[in-house]
Structure formats: structure tokens, C-alpha cells
Design an enzyme around this catalytic site. Structure first.
Site, PDB file in Angstrom:
ATOM      1  N   MET A   1      66.708  36.461  40.857  1.00 49.38           N
ATOM      2  CA  MET A   1      66.406  35.267  41.136  1.00 49.38           C
ATOM      3  C   MET A   1      65.162  34.774  39.888  1.00 49.38           C
ATOM      4  SD  MET A   1      66.478  32.386  42.497  1.00 49.38           S
ATOM      5  CE  MET A   1      65.526  30.986  42.102  1.00 49.38           C
TER       6      MET A   1
ATOM      7  N   GLU B   1      73.356  26.556  36.820  1.00 47.39           N
ATOM      8  CA  GLU B   1      74.229  27.865  36.709  1.00 47.39           C
ATOM      9  C   GLU B   1      75.454  27.761  35.570  1.00 47.39           C
ATOM     10  OE1 GLU B   1      72.892  30.193  37.764  1.00 47.39           O
ATOM     11  OE2 GLU B   1      71.543  29.550  39.207  1.00 47.39           O
TER      12      GLU B   1
ATOM     13  N   HIS C   1      70.536  36.610  32.076  1.00 44.30           N
ATOM     14  CA  HIS C   1      71.155  35.340  32.770  1.00 44.30           C
ATOM     15  C   HIS C   1      69.567  34.824  33.242  1.00 44.30           C
ATOM     16  CE1 HIS C   1      73.335  32.510  35.573  1.00 44.30           C
ATOM     17  NE2 HIS C   1      72.378  32.819  36.335  1.00 44.30           N
ATOM     18  N   GLU C   2      68.778  35.601  34.058  1.00 38.89           N
ATOM     19  CA  GLU C   2      67.762  35.130  34.715  1.00 38.89           C
ATOM     20  C   GLU C   2      66.809  34.494  33.643  1.00 38.89           C
ATOM     21  OE1 GLU C   2      68.212  34.573  37.796  1.00 38.89           O
ATOM     22  OE2 GLU C   2      69.778  35.937  37.986  1.00 38.89           O
TER      23      GLU C   2
END
Ligand code: TRP
Ligand code: ZN
Length: 876
Positions: free
Chosen positions: A266, A323, A300-301
Site C-alpha cells: 500500500m 492503478e 509500483h508503490e
């Protein structure tokens, strides 16, 4: 009790009240944490002055409530299980509240919970409402100041978003830390961590010369598993500067690893929280695939800091805005860092298996859904991966330079705002003058478009006529579909020259590799000056997320396999060739006819194995047969046994015919070099292990010996796990059982390795698997409360096609039992776990009935809205 109701995109209203500044104080206690909130609130200028203040709040015990310092009287507010209503509030005011929550009994892992004694939070999408009363929606953005109070001994480390500004000692062995995040953010990006953690530190100098401290926080025993994640983070930071011109914006960036986590990780501002499986690696505990996964998720995060945090979503219907874009960004990063063609092959292979299945099932939805009951059910392959494919199409339609200019405009114009997909696509259209009107349908139309292609070579005129017809099948709630704008990258490969021919369309020379645009239901493209008969190479690099059918002969495919200039399509030609053979074998199995191996597949593989192909990573992919799940996707009705039998037959036939070649490849790719997750080493290990997979298909004595030696050498987890898997999946229990036992004992202390130990056993084809699952659910290393364990044991079992789909229905019953239990503990994971049962329409009538029976049984339970939504759709 009434059924949960959906929310609709069309009902969107801007927030009536904004929170401009949020101050929180957490007094931590496992069962009775006190949370004090001090919110600076402003009425929106267009809001009626009589409008009540409505705050979300769930599982909270309200202790006190005050406005501008005066307690709110009991009659001035209303409280339900979900909202706090305050009827009469000033235009601007300070709202103070205190609530009590219980992190230790939070098994849903949303809001504030404890994982292995460590306090942590997960607020996306709607978890913040389990922490305090708040307008829990992404278009409410505030600056945050957070004080965390804990025990100095059990919680020596106290973290939150942003920068540390104060800390100190309190009475009774307590201490505190205060953090300030200067960047306004929605509450879903809030994070808090407290516990006995240890850090690994590094730093990064940004392009403008600022020094950023990097910290990776883990439990002590994992300090030796952080090197790769840290190195990946630094590469990602540099890549985002070079590729997108995006610089990090705080002086500190932290990553924390926890064992209990619903998803991968996250992107909380400045304080990313990760599933330990998405951070920790060590050559002896993590496979090459895990190393690559960690690199991709860390990136990605990190990339979300811009695509998601600085510019966020107006509402959760826009989820793919952050996303889809961020997955596209991490895919490109991994492609640049590793082998680009292999990255694309692996991504597309996964996409065509899993996302196509989602698109073909009862939960199919567009990448921007227009309604949902439970947003956590929409963190799907469609939102993430199809969303990324759509962004990739935009990149290709605009070309990189304009796409980058569009991205710059988007980040500049909307910095600090909560925006929509139109805002993003609008920037792309504005900088490029490309008309993206029809393209927008990709965001609203669900289902996988299918293209029927036909081609004809006209010798007399030297023309090639290509006809393309598109149709998107009906999906739930969307009966009729409009034609999409589908970019098709293609070439015409001359059958004489083996070269790409120049493409001339309507008199215009397009080069030897070009994009044609399918926008109508049906279109004909006439290529002129085609000097020799070609084989078309269509949808190169998977230029659109569609199914493309072309009546290729096996000779055509064998030709493309060796001659296509596009690496992706060379691989795809091999997959198509294998699929034709598999289709015949599946039919033979069903009809009880003797199976005969297609010699053209054998010859194609021989060419691959003995040829001069230098890219070992691509070669390993080309030698890998389509998975049972992918094959199943291609069948009108899935016959799990026939698919398994056909695929095994191909594997065995290839092993018999090419045994010596596989032995040679295996031997040639041994290495004693110390492990490193480099593209070269990974390629070599993949190729070696693919060869071993074939040898073990016939349980070749030499192959068995290779496995034993490779397992015993303990050189690295990639090799150990592969050898152990092949042994456990073979009939050599004499060797496999002691190996499995030794492995389980050796790694009993390491949860991530035990996850692999569970998965290896329950993926085997033998018929004792169901009993093994039941037995392993009692194993001390298993816990139904830990999502990784559930995925490793129960999730993996549901992927074991021949055993999960047993005809006595016991596989379905087992899954339903677990779903029912998890529904009470962790609804988010329960709703994901039920997915295989929702695909019942794809199977024979007997299995359909068995699967539906289990769905009906689940439906009779008092359900969470998460499971309710999925089961309701599946039975509709
Ligand atoms: N935003 C996270 C990501 O893309 C996803 C995520 C992590 C999430 N945890 C979650 C989504 C819990 C829903 C619920 O990396
Ligand atoms: Zn994400």
C-alpha cells in the site's frame, strides 16, 4: 436485514464539507486504543448552509464530540452503524472527537490492526472509517499531523506519514512521536505503524540534489532479507526521474513489512506498508519469480507517489486512473530493468488467462464500473491489468514523446487534486491532437473484444486483403456493445524472403511494421505492392487487449515461430501451434480415441532446442506449454480431465522425442556462480528448469537424479523449489516424501517459505490432494487469519484444476466451508477466495450443479456485503 445496496457513479456529488487539516492522537492499546481527532472543517461554497455534516464511522465507540470547544449535545447528532450525522454546523469549525477501537480483534485487516504484535493500518479503500469519524472519500484532502503514543518497550518504533517533528518520554513507560505530512492527502493514504521493528537505512540523491533518507523496517530476523527491496527502490526512484521527470517530494521514504496483509502493498504517503511476501527476499528463501515480484511491487508503490498520491482519484469509480497508469509504469520499469520481451510475454500470458476469465464471468465489469456494492471487490485484474493495457494503447497511439507531454501536463495541472479519467485522457488528447472520443469506450464497456481476421493474397495485383471484424460479447448488464477503437500493430512476413514486407496502405508507405486502426464493426484493409505471398503477423506485442482469431495453418505458425521479427508474436505463434495440437488431443481424449502427437510441434521444439536462439529467457518461455488454465479459457466447455491428459501427453511426447536435447540443455545451463537476481542468471535457471520439467514428465532416471542433486545442493530457492516441486508432483514418493519433510522442518520458522511448502503439496496432480489440504489446515504453520496462508493453501488448491473440480464435489465443499468461515473474519479475502466457484458456467452440467449448490449454501449465511455482492452476481 435488507440486502446491501449499490452506489452509482452517476450519483456523484462533490463533498458538502472539506477537511483542510487533520490532527490525530493515538493512544495505543491492543483492545482499547483511543483515537482523538481534531478536524478543521469548511463548508463547500455551493453547499446549502442547512446541510448536515455526515461522517463515516464503523466499529467505533464514540467517547466524546465537540464543535469549536463545546460538547455536541446528545440531541444534536445521530449515530448509526455507518454514519455520524450532525444537523447544524457553522461554516468553518473545529470538530473534536474521541473514539475507542480494538486493533487486536480486527481480523478484517482494514483500519488499525495488529500483525504479529505490530500495530499497522490499511485504509484504502474505506478503512479509515474504522479509525475515526471522517468524510472517508478520496476527494476530501487534508494535511495531517499525527501523534502516536505507545509502550517504550513493546512499541519502541512509532511511525506515521511525512516527517518526524517531535518525540519524547511520557509517564508509565509510555513514549510518543509526532509526524507531520505537509502534502494534502485523502484519508485512504493515512498510515501508522508501531512495534518492535528494526531498520535498514540507505539514501537517494534526487535529480535536483536533495538527499532522501530511505528506511526499510522489518522484524529483527528479517534484516538479512531487505537488500533487494532497497536496491529496487533506488532503481525505481531513478527511473521515475529519468522516464517521467518525477522527483520524490519528502525527505524520508519508509517501507514497513508485515505478515498479515490483504493485498501486496500500500502506497501510504511516505510510509508504504507491505505484505512481507512483497518485500523480503534472500537467495535461500525466495525464488527468481519472487525477486522480480518484489522489484515490481516496490516500484509500483513508489510510482504511486505521483500517479495516485500527488494526483489522486475523485471517487472510487476512477480507481483505474491510478492503478492502470501505475501498473503500466511498473511494467515498463521492469521491462527496462530485466528482459523486455520476457516481461511482456509473462504479463500477457497471465492477462489472457486470468483477466479474460474475469471478463467472461458473472463479475465482468468495465475498467470504470458505473456501480458497486463493495469497492474492495473491484481491486481486480480488469481495473489493474486491463487498465494498464488501455494506458499502453494510449502510449502507442500518441507515441512516447506526446504521451510523456500528456503525462507532464496531467501532473502539473492536477497536482494536489482528486480527478477523473476524463482529466487524464483529456491531457493526452490536448497535447497530441489525437481524437480519443471513441477510445473512451474502453473505459465503459466490459468484456473482451474478439476479432475475426481473414486474409487473402491477390497474386495478379500484388495485393494483400485483410478483413477484420470485431464484436464484444454481452456481459452482465451490458447486452449491446459498440465498436471500439482497436490499434493493431502488424506486419506481413514474406514467405519467400522470410522478411517483413513494406506495408503500403491506400498509397501510403507505412514501413514494415505499422499500426492499423480498427474502428468499425468490419473493415477491409488493402495492402498494395506486396511482392510475395505473406503470412500476416497480427497484434504484435499484444497491441490491444483482445482475442484475435486468424485461420493460421500449422505451417504458417511454424513459419512465424522462426521468422516473425516481433519476439512476442514468435512466442505467440508457438502457443497457437501448441493449442492446435492440444485441441486435437482434447477431442481424442473425450472421444476415447488413441492420442497421436503432432510431429510439427515436435519439430518446432527441436528447432528451438538445437537452434541458435541466444535469448535464453525467451527460449524458456517458448518451450513452456500453455497452462491448463489458459487452455481452459480457449474451450467452450471446460473438460478439466481432458485438458490435463492432453497437456501431459504433449509434455511426455516431447520428452520422449527430445530427451537427449533436454539433457544437453539441462547440463549446459548449470552454474556454481553465487546467486544473483540478474536477467542473465534468471534466464539460465529458467531454461535449465524447463528442461528438467520435461525430463520429469517421463520420470527419466537421469532426470530424477538431477532433481535429487539440485534439491540437495541447496544452491538457491529457485532451484530447490523447482526440484522439490517436480519430485512431489511425480510418482517418486520414495524420494519426494523425505525431501518434503526435510524442507518443512528446515524452514518451519520462516512463514514465507512455509507458504511455498503448502503450495507445492496441494498443487500436485495426485488424487490425495483434498485430504492433504484438510490435514495441512491443522498444521501449526497454517492460520486461517493470515491471508498469505489462505492463498498458499486454499487458494493454491482451488488452482489445482483436476483436484479442485473432483466429480464428487468435495473440492467445492471445502472451498465453500472456508469462505463461510472467512466471511466472518476477513470479508475481503473471503470474497476473493470464492472466485473459482463463480465460474461455474464454464463447466459441464454435473459440475455446474455442484458449484451452484455450494454458492447457494454460502448465500444462506448471514453475509458480509463483500461476499454477498460476488455470490449474488454469480447466481444471477
Ligand atoms: N493501492 C494498493 C496498490 O495498488 C492496493 C491495496 C493494498 C488495497 N491494500 C489494499 C486495496 C486493501 C484494497 C484493500 O498497491
Ligand atoms: Zn496500485
Amino acid at each position: 436485514m435488507s440486502d446491501p445496496q449499490p452506489v452509482y457513479l452517476s450519483d456523484y456529488q462533490p463533498p458538502a464539507y472539506q477537511v483542510t487539516h487533520t490532527e490525530l492522537t493515538f493512544d495505543l492499546d491492543p483492545a482499547a486504543t483511543r483515537v482523538k481527532a481534531r478536524l478543521q472543517i469548511e463548508r463547500h461554497p455551493s453547499t446549502d448552509s442547512q446541510a448536515p455534516l455526515v461522517l463515516n464511522g464503523e466499529h467505533l465507540t464514540l467517547i466524546s464530540l465537540a464543535i469549536d470547544g463545546s460538547p455536541v449535545s446528545d440531541t444534536a447528532y445521530q449515530l448509526t452503524d455507518e454514519v455520524l450525522h450532525i444537523a447544524d454546523v457553522p461554516e468553518t469549525f473545529i470538530l473534536e472527537s474521541e473514539v475507542e477501537i480494538s486493533p487486536s480483534s480486527n481480523t478484517a485487516l482494514e483500519g488499525l490492526y495488529q500483525s504479529n504484535g505490530i500495530y499497522c493500518t490499511q485504509c484504502e479503500a474505506e478503512g479509515f472509517r474504522r479509525i475515526t469519524y471522517y468524510p472517508d472519500r478520496p476527494d476530501v484532502m487534508a494535511t495531517f499531523k499525527v501523534t502516536v503514543i505507545g509502550n517504550a518497550t513493546s512499541e519502541p518504533v512509532l511511525l506515521a506519514n511525512g516527517n518526524p517533528i517531535d518525540q519524547g518520554v511520557l509517564e508509565n513507560g509510555r513514549h510518543f512521536a509526532t509526524w507531520e505530512d505537509p502534502h494534502p492527502k485523502p484519508c485512504y493514504l493515512f498510515a501508522l505503524v508501531a512495534g518492535n521493528l528494526h531498520k535498514v537505512e540507505d539514501s537517494f540523491e534526487t535529480v535536483s540534489g536533495r538527499n532522501v533518507a530511505l528506511q526499510l523496517w522489518v522484524e529483527q530476523e528479517n534484516l538479512d532479507k531487505t537488500e533487494h527491496a532497497m536496491a529496487s527502490l533506488k532503481r525505481a526512484m531513478a527511473w521515475d526521474e529519468q522516464t517521467y521527470g518525477r522527483e520524490y517530494d519528502l525527505d524520508l521514504f519508509m517501507i514497513v513489512a508485515v505478515n498479515d496483509f490483504n493485498m501486496g502493498a500500500m502506497e501510504n504517503k511516505g510510509l508504504n506498508i507491505f505484505n512481507s511476501a512483497a518485500v523480503l527476499t534472500h537467495p535461500s528463501t525466495a525464488t527468481d519469480a519472487a525477486f522480480q515480484n518484489v522489484e515490481g511491487i516496490v516500484a509500483h508503490e513508489y510510482f504511486h507517489n505521483w500517479s495516485g498520491n500527488r494526483v489522486t482519484c475523485r471517487d472510487w469509480f476512477q480507481l483505474s486512473l491510478k492503478e492502470g497508469f501505475t501498473v503500466f509504469r511498473d511494467q515498463c520499469f521492469s521491462a527496462d530493468t530485466n528482459s523486455a520481451p520476457v516481461k511482456r510475454i509473462q504479463d500477457v500470458s497471465f492477462f489472457r488467462t486470468a483477466q479474460f476469465a474475469e471478463d467472461a464471468g458473472p463479475t465482468a465489469h468495465p475498467i470504470r464500473p458505473d456501480h458497486f456494492i463493495e469497492i474492495t471487490n473491484f481491486y481486480t485484474l480488469t481495473i489493474y491489468e486491463k487498465g494498464a493495457e488501455v494506458v499502453r494503447m494510449l502510449r502507442n497511439l500518441l507515441g512516447w514523446e506526446d504521451f510523456r507531454r500528456g503525462s507532464d501536463l496531467y501532473f502539473e495541472r492536477f497536482d494536489g487534486q482528486a480527478v477523473t479519467i476524463e482529466d487524464f485522457v483529456g491531457c493526452m488528447a490536448e497535447v497530441s491532437d489525437v481524437d480519443l472520443g471513441q477510445f473512451m469506450r474502453w473505459y465503459s464497456q466490459a468484456g473482451t473484444p474478439e476479432i475475426d481476421a481473414h486474409g487473402e493474397y491477390d497474386y495478379a495485383h500484388g495485393e494483400y486483403h485483410l478483413t477484420l471484424r470485431q464484436r464484444t460479447p454481452a456481459t452482465p448488464g451490458q447486452a449491446d456493445k459498440l465498436p471500439l477503437h482497436i490499434p493493431i500493430r502488424m506486419g506481413l512476413v514474406g514467405t519467400k524472403s522470410g522478411q517483413d514486407l513494406t506495408l503500403t496502405l491506400s498509397g501510403e508507405k507505412l514501413g514494415s511494421d505499422a499500426v492499423i486502426h480498427l474502428t468499425e464493426d468490419e473493415q477491409r484493409f488493402v495492402f498494395s505492392d506486396v511482392a510475395e505471398a505473406p503470412v500476416p503477423s497480427l497484434l504484435r506485442d499484444f497491441s490491444a487487449p483482445v482475442k484475435l482469431h486468424f485461420p493460421y495453418s500449422r505451417e504458417d505458425l511454424a513459419f512465424l515461430l522462426t521468422h516473425d521479427s516481433d519476439g512476442f508474436n514468435r512466442w505467440d505463434a508457438g502457443q497457437r501451434l501448441a493449442m492446435l495440437a492440444l485441441d486435437d488431443l482434447i477431442a481424442a481424449h473425450r472421444n476415447g480415441v488413441e492420442k497421436v502427437m503432432d510431429s510439427r510441434v515436435v519439430e518446432a521444439f527441436r528447432v528451438l532446442l538445437t537452434g541458435s536462439m541466444s535469448d535464453k529467457a525467451v527460449l524458456a518461455e517458448m518451450l513452456t506449454l500453455p497452462s491448463e488454465a489458459y487452455i481452459a479459457e480457449q474451450q467452450p466447455i471446460v473438460d478439466v480431465d481432458a485438458i490435463h491428459a492432453a497437456r501431459e501427453f504433449v509434455r511426455q511426447s516431447l520428452a520422449v522425442a527430445l530427451r537427449d536435447e533436454f539433457v544437453a540443455v539441462y547440463k549446459a545451463n548449470q552454474s556454481d556462480d553465487p546467486y544473483a537476481p540478474t536477467p542473465e542468471q534468471i534466464a539460465q535457471r529458467s531454461l535449465k528448469n524447463v528442461a528438467l520439467t520435461y525430463l520429469m514428465a517421463i520420470e527419466d532416471e537421469e532426470g530424477v537424479a538431477f532433481c535429487e542433486t539440485q534439491f540437495a545442493a541447496e544452491h538457491n530457492m529457485t532451484d530447490v523449489r523447482h526440484a522439490l516441486t517436480l519430485l512431489v508432483h511425480s510418482n517418486r514418493d520414495d524420494i519426494a516424501s523425505p525431501a518434503l519433510k526435510a524442507f518443512g522442518e528446515k524452514w518451519a520458522h520462516d512463514p514465507l517459505v512455509m507458504d511455498q511448502w503448502f503450495t507445492i503439496q496441494v498443487s500436485r496432480p495426485q488424487s490425495d490432494v483434498l485430504e492433504r489440504v484438510q490435514y495441512l489446515m491443522q498444521h501449526p504453520a497454517f492460520s486461517i487469519k493470515n491471508p498469505n496462508k489462505v492463498r498458499a493453501l486454499i487458494g493454491a488448491f482451488a488452482q489445482n484444476r483436476i483436484n479442485f473440480h473432483r466429480l464428487d464435489g468435495k473440492g467445492y465443499t471445502l472451498l465453500a466451508d472456508v469462505v463461510i468461515e472467512l466471511n466472518r473474519l476477513n470479508p475481503e479475502i473471503a470474497a476473493r477466495l470464492v472466485t473459482p466457484l463463480t465460474r461455474w458456467q464454464r463447466f459441464d452440467e454435473e459440475r455446474q450443479q455442484l458449484m451452484r449448490d455450494e454458492l447457494v449454501r454460502i448465500k444462506q449465511e448471514p453475509l458480509s456485503s463483500n461476499v454477498f455482492e460476488v455470490v449474488e452476481k454469480a447466481l444471477a
